[in-house]
Motif scaffolding. Structure first.
Motif, PDB file in Angstrom:
ATOM      1  N   VAL A 173     -11.165  10.273 -16.876  1.00  0.00           N
ATOM      2  CA  VAL A 173     -12.121  10.809 -15.719  1.00  0.00           C
ATOM      3  C   VAL A 173     -11.394  10.482 -14.435  1.00  0.00           C
ATOM      4  N   SER A 174     -10.940  11.542 -13.868  1.00  0.00           N
ATOM      5  CA  SER A 174      -9.986  11.368 -12.611  1.00  0.00           C
ATOM      6  C   SER A 174     -10.612  11.085 -11.287  1.00  0.00           C
ATOM      7  N   VAL A 175     -10.271  10.058 -10.448  1.00  0.00           N
ATOM      8  CA  VAL A 175     -11.038   9.731  -9.396  1.00  0.00           C
ATOM      9  C   VAL A 175      -9.983   9.829  -8.328  1.00  0.00           C
ATOM     10  N   LYS A 176     -10.120  10.482  -7.017  1.00  0.00           N
ATOM     11  CA  LYS A 176      -9.453  10.477  -5.888  1.00  0.00           C
ATOM     12  C   LYS A 176      -9.969   9.684  -4.846  1.00  0.00           C
ATOM     13  N   VAL A 177      -9.274   8.782  -4.116  1.00  0.00           N
ATOM     14  CA  VAL A 177      -9.710   8.212  -3.154  1.00  0.00           C
ATOM     15  C   VAL A 177      -8.616   8.084  -1.685  1.00  0.00           C
ATOM     16  N   ASP A 178      -9.304   8.692  -0.650  1.00  0.00           N
ATOM     17  CA  ASP A 178      -8.660   8.584   0.736  1.00  0.00           C
ATOM     18  C   ASP A 178      -8.560   7.077   1.255  1.00  0.00           C
ATOM     19  N   LYS A 229     -14.557   7.455 -21.698  1.00  0.00           N
ATOM     20  CA  LYS A 229     -13.074   7.712 -21.315  1.00  0.00           C
ATOM     21  C   LYS A 229     -12.720   6.454 -20.322  1.00  0.00           C
ATOM     22  N   PRO A 230     -11.334   6.312 -20.061  1.00  0.00           N
ATOM     23  CA  PRO A 230     -10.840   5.532 -19.060  1.00  0.00           C
ATOM     24  C   PRO A 230     -10.735   6.137 -17.881  1.00  0.00           C
ATOM     25  N   VAL A 231     -10.909   5.665 -16.378  1.00  0.00           N
ATOM     26  CA  VAL A 231     -10.828   6.273 -15.465  1.00  0.00           C
ATOM     27  C   VAL A 231      -9.397   6.091 -14.873  1.00  0.00           C
ATOM     28  N   LEU A 232      -8.899   7.254 -14.411  1.00  0.00           N
ATOM     29  CA  LEU A 232      -7.726   7.276 -13.435  1.00  0.00           C
ATOM     30  C   LEU A 232      -8.044   7.230 -12.193  1.00  0.00           C
ATOM     31  N   LEU A 233      -7.656   5.971 -11.413  1.00  0.00           N
ATOM     32  CA  LEU A 233      -7.919   6.166  -9.935  1.00  0.00           C
ATOM     33  C   LEU A 233      -6.640   6.257  -9.103  1.00  0.00           C
ATOM     34  N   SER A 234      -6.499   7.407  -8.435  1.00  0.00           N
ATOM     35  CA  SER A 234      -5.405   7.674  -7.479  1.00  0.00           C
ATOM     36  C   SER A 234      -5.751   7.547  -6.125  1.00  0.00           C
ATOM     37  N   VAL A 235      -5.180   6.754  -5.488  1.00  0.00           N
ATOM     38  CA  VAL A 235      -5.276   6.501  -4.069  1.00  0.00           C
ATOM     39  C   VAL A 235      -4.146   6.780  -3.097  1.00  0.00           C
ATOM     40  N   GLY A 236      -4.457   7.587  -2.043  1.00  0.00           N
ATOM     41  CA  GLY A 236      -3.360   7.671  -1.074  1.00  0.00           C
ATOM     42  C   GLY A 236      -4.012   8.174   0.277  1.00  0.00           C
ATOM     43  N   TYR A 237      -3.294   8.998   1.039  1.00  0.00           N
ATOM     44  CA  TYR A 237      -3.474   9.543   2.246  1.00  0.00           C
ATOM     45  C   TYR A 237      -3.003  10.774   2.769  1.00  0.00           C
ATOM     46  N   SER A 238      -3.468  11.393   3.742  1.00  0.00           N
ATOM     47  CA  SER A 238      -3.058  12.656   3.892  1.00  0.00           C
ATOM     48  C   SER A 238      -1.774  12.978   4.388  1.00  0.00           C
ATOM     49  N   SER A 239      -1.016  11.707   5.200  1.00  0.00           N
ATOM     50  CA  SER A 239       0.146  12.044   5.816  1.00  0.00           C
ATOM     51  C   SER A 239       1.370  11.128   4.922  1.00  0.00           C
ATOM     52  N   CYS A 240       0.926  10.714   3.717  1.00  0.00           N
ATOM     53  CA  CYS A 240       1.729  10.095   2.823  1.00  0.00           C
ATOM     54  C   CYS A 240       2.732  10.892   1.974  1.00  0.00           C
ATOM     55  N   HIS A 241       4.192  10.730   2.383  1.00  0.00           N
ATOM     56  CA  HIS A 241       4.815  11.545   1.918  1.00  0.00           C
ATOM     57  C   HIS A 241       4.952  11.668   0.164  1.00  0.00           C
ATOM     58  N   TRP A 242       5.131  10.493  -0.344  1.00  0.00           N
ATOM     59  CA  TRP A 242       5.046  10.307  -1.707  1.00  0.00           C
ATOM     60  C   TRP A 242       3.837  10.891  -2.449  1.00  0.00           C
ATOM     61  N   CYS A 243       2.761  10.770  -1.876  1.00  0.00           N
ATOM     62  CA  CYS A 243       1.641  11.118  -2.368  1.00  0.00           C
ATOM     63  C   CYS A 243       1.746  12.746  -2.588  1.00  0.00           C
ATOM     64  N   MET A 268      -1.296   4.931  -5.269  1.00  0.00           N
ATOM     65  CA  MET A 268      -1.565   4.004  -5.723  1.00  0.00           C
ATOM     66  C   MET A 268      -2.158   4.524  -7.275  1.00  0.00           C
ATOM     67  N   THR A 269      -1.665   4.143  -8.266  1.00  0.00           N
ATOM     68  CA  THR A 269      -2.266   4.549  -9.510  1.00  0.00           C
ATOM     69  C   THR A 269      -2.714   3.634 -10.508  1.00  0.00           C
ATOM     70  N   VAL A 270      -3.977   3.509 -10.850  1.00  0.00           N
ATOM     71  CA  VAL A 270      -4.697   2.249 -11.287  1.00  0.00           C
ATOM     72  C   VAL A 270      -5.608   2.917 -12.477  1.00  0.00           C
ATOM     73  N   PHE A 271      -5.477   2.436 -13.563  1.00  0.00           N
ATOM     74  CA  PHE A 271      -6.409   2.911 -14.780  1.00  0.00           C
ATOM     75  C   PHE A 271      -7.456   1.814 -14.933  1.00  0.00           C
ATOM     76  N   LEU A 272      -8.752   2.131 -14.889  1.00  0.00           N
ATOM     77  CA  LEU A 272      -9.934   1.332 -14.970  1.00  0.00           C
ATOM     78  C   LEU A 272     -10.816   1.717 -16.105  1.00  0.00           C
ATOM     79  N   THR A 273     -11.679   0.563 -16.606  1.00  0.00           N
ATOM     80  CA  THR A 273     -12.673   0.957 -17.587  1.00  0.00           C
ATOM     81  C   THR A 273     -13.692   1.653 -16.917  1.00  0.00           C
ATOM     82  N   PRO A 274     -14.853   2.282 -17.428  1.00  0.00           N
ATOM     83  CA  PRO A 274     -15.966   2.801 -16.947  1.00  0.00           C
ATOM     84  C   PRO A 274     -16.558   1.730 -16.000  1.00  0.00           C
TER      85      PRO A 274
END
Length: 677
Positions: A75-80, A39-53, A106-112
């Motif tokens: 496979v969904s990966v969440k990063v602070d 499966k491809p990886v969904l990488l979702s990056v944000g931070y706690s005080s980010c309004h649009w996050c 930030m929304t990025v799609f990655l290979t394994p």
């Protein structure tokens, strides 16, 4: 049922622990799962005080149908991003290269193999303004992965190759000189907004590092133009809505050019940097406005961001409950004329509305206004305005407060330590110095291991799993060096040395003198990130140069001085071209051109009145980047104190630079003169 994020320490990741999305934290296990499941990886990056996050989380990640699709095909990966700035930097560079813009979420799609092949930021739940819906993006990526795998692999490979070829090296360049700094000042003058202060258009960010350069340049050269840009910008920010006129402290940025409407989140790093800026502005000009803002910002940090462990939390959210159960941006801070009347009565409400710019039309949304201070203070009775402020603040305290991200970030605490130590020393506020000491103690006790390696974060007394990046080592060393100068406790100089030794060994390229944002032994990403330009905080590259230079001035350590000079080659190259984005590097270059000056204060005891007077005079000297050591004549805590006897049995000051020393003096006025020219 909580997902895997329930075991994390990041407040941002914990906010997603109850999502129906089967989130993974960034880990080797997540990518191994993607390989096994093909499966491809969904990488979702944000931070706690980010309004649009928060908006995207509510619209998409809390939606069961969207979660089911994600769980089946990705496979969904969440990063602070605040916890893993290295991961954020690498993929943000890819997003910006591919789309010409970036941001969070930030929304990025990655290979394994963690190679990116499709990018974006916020995606709405339905098509909007030419942007596809998040579901459409997911379906398109899934189809490409299933039907055009070779094409996906080719795109990913090209992107990784492009990123890996972006090595930055200026180690062979000479250090910047008068010509480069004059060109940088000219460039800033061209971009300066003379009507509103600051640089560029909307959105407008507080130019903290640039102002430090302008103040140092004025101190060294006498440039009135540099000082005027700093003074006017600081005044416009302090009178605008970006500054909290009731509780002190600054919001992240202004959405307009006039500093009226902020993006309401309050970040530790902004307030630490700006607290120090206003304290330095007061030191240069004696401005009462600068004094008030520096102290109010320091008090805000201690009052609202200090944690039970003694460190400082990362941020306050922009959003809060508006009293009806809805989370709304700015709800905690804005006022209507009727709300003023309800608290103050009609007469005082009219005065408050005039003083703080609260109108029937409003300056924000729905007839609400952000408090400003557009008029000169002399137009109003100071005692009356102070009473109005106190009553409004007391009433505001009854509103639902914005959420707080209690994560302790090492770098940002280093910035806070420097600001609080200096502000406390300048204004005779020992409580602020003690707050700085408390945060420094926490970093030593919790974030440093036995090899003086630094952890990036902690929360609730539990250290995070991620190692410090360059800005952590540099900014914490900067904080410790400031604390050493203020307190006269040499242990902070020693700790700074431990951290900077790691910088020399693990972050500096021995051949080129370039610096990397991650250590040589850190987790390998698709590219080893490096960036010499400032963002919201000084770049790790130039922050390290500044700390290395100060440490060398305190100790005479030649390797540290040499490393600082080699690192400043990037300022020679970039300063004349993009001065707004390398402000801290320009400020460090000013210190290098001035020496920096080395000040040793020797006395019979630190609490001796004459010693204290000389010490305070030294700290208030405006010579760029001057370092101060204070102690007993026989003390061995600071190398600068060696072989510095009392003169005539009196406390004595020694000022040196570039291997040349002035005659020692016992006279505070002579010392002041020596540090102001």
């Amino acid at each position: 049922m909580p997902n895997r994020l329930a075991h994390e320490t990041s407040p941002y990741l914990l906010q997603h622990a109850d999502n129906p999305v089967d989130w993974w934290p960034w880990s080797a296990e997540a990518f191994e799962e993607a390989r096994k499941a093909n499966k491809p990886v969904l990488l979702s990056v944000g931070y706690s005080s980010c309004h649009w996050c928060h908006v995207m989380a509510h619209e998409s990640f809390e939606d069961q149908a969207t979660a089911d699709y994600l769980n089946e095909h990705f496979v969904s990966v969440k990063v602070d991003r605040e916890e893993r700035p290295d991961v954020d930097a690498v993929y943000m560079e890819a997003v910006q290269a591919a789309t010409g813009q970036g941001g969070w979420p930030m929304t990025v799609f990655l290979t394994p193999d963690a190679e990116p092949f499709y990018f974006g930021t916020y995606f709405p739940p339905a098509p909007r303004h030419g942007s596809p819906s998040f579901r459409q993006v997911l379906e398109g990526v899934r189809a490409a992965w299933a039907d055009r795998r070779d094409e996906v692999a080719e795109v990913a490979g090209k992107i990784v190759k492009d990123l890996s070829g972006r090595e930055i090296s200026y180690g062979d360049a000479h250090t910047p000189g008068e010509e480069e700094l004059a060109q940088a000042l000219l460039g800033l003058t061209r971009e300066y907004d003379p009507q509103r202060g600051g640089f560029g258009g909307a959105p407008k960010f507080p130019p903290s590092m640039v102002i430090e350069f302008l103040l140092r340049h004025h101190a060294r050269t006498g440039s009135e133009g540099a000082l005027q840009m700093a003074v006017d910008t600081c005044e416009r920010m302090a009178r605008g809505g970006i500054y909290d006129q009731l509780g002190g402290g600054f919001a992240r940025y202004s959405v307009d050019r006039e500093w009226v409407v902020p993006h309401f989140e309050k970040m530790l790093y902004d307030n630490a940097l700006l607290c120090r800026v206003y304290a330095h502005l007061w030191r240069s000009t004696g401005s009462e406005l600068a004094r008030r803002v520096a102290l109010e910002t320091a008090d805000f940090m201690v009052r609202e961001l200090r944690t039970n462990e003694g460190g400082f939390a990362s941020a306050l959210d922009a959003d809060s409950d508006d009293g009806t159960g809805k989370h709304v941006e700015g709800a905690y801070y804005v006022w209507t004329p009727q709300q003023l009347t309800d608290v103050l009565g009609e007469e005082d409400a009219r005065l408050a509305g005039h003083c703080f710019g609260v109108t029937e039309e409003g300056t924000f949304e729905h007839g609400q206004s952000v408090l400003q201070l557009p008029q000169q203070d002399v137009l109003f009775d100071a005692d009356k305005i102070a009473s109005i402020r106190e009553r409004l603040l007391r009433k505001r305290d009854e509103r639902p407060a914005p959420g707080r991200d209690d994560k302790i970030v090492a770098a940002w605490n280093g910035l806070a330590i420097a600001a609080l130590a200096e502000t406390g020393a300048y204004f005779d506020r020992p409580d602020l110095v003690e707050a700085a000491v408390g945060a420094a103690d926490l970093l030593v006790r919790l974030h440093l291991d036995e090899q003086a390696r630094l952890a990036r974060t902690s929360k609730d007394g539990q250290v995070g799993a991620h190692t410090g990046v360059l800005e952590d080592y540099a900014d914490v060393a900067e904080g410790f060096l400031a604390l050493a100068s203020v307190t006269g406790e040499g242990v902070w100089l020693e700790f700074a040395g431990f951290l900077l030794d790691h910088v020399l060994v693990r972050f500096v390229d021995a051949e080129t003198g370039s610096l990397y944002d991650t250590a040589a032994d850190a987790e390998k990403l698709i590219r080893r990130p490096q960036d010499p330009t400032d963002n919201a905080t000084p770049s790790g590259w130039t922050a390290a140069a500044g700390a290395l230079l100060s440490y060398a001035a305190q100790t005479g350590a030649e390797p540290h001085r040499t490393a600082a000079e080699r690192a400043l080659g990037v300022v020679k190259a970039l300063g004349p071209r993009v001065p707004r984005f390398i402000g801290w590097g320009l400020a460090v270059a000013e210190a290098l051109l001035d020496g920096p000056r080395e000040v040793a204060i020797v006395g019979p005891a630190l609490d001796d009145p004459a010693t204290k007077t000389l010490h305070r005079t030294a700290l208030l000297g405006s010579a760029p980047g001057a370092v101060v050591a204070v102690g007993a004549a026989e003390s061995d805590e600071f190398p600068l104190l060696a072989d510095r006897p009392l003169v005539g049995g009196e406390p004595t000051a020694y000022v040196c630079r570039n291997f040349t020393c002035d005659a020692p003096t016992t006279d505070p006025e002579r010392l002041r003169t020596a540090l102001s020219s």
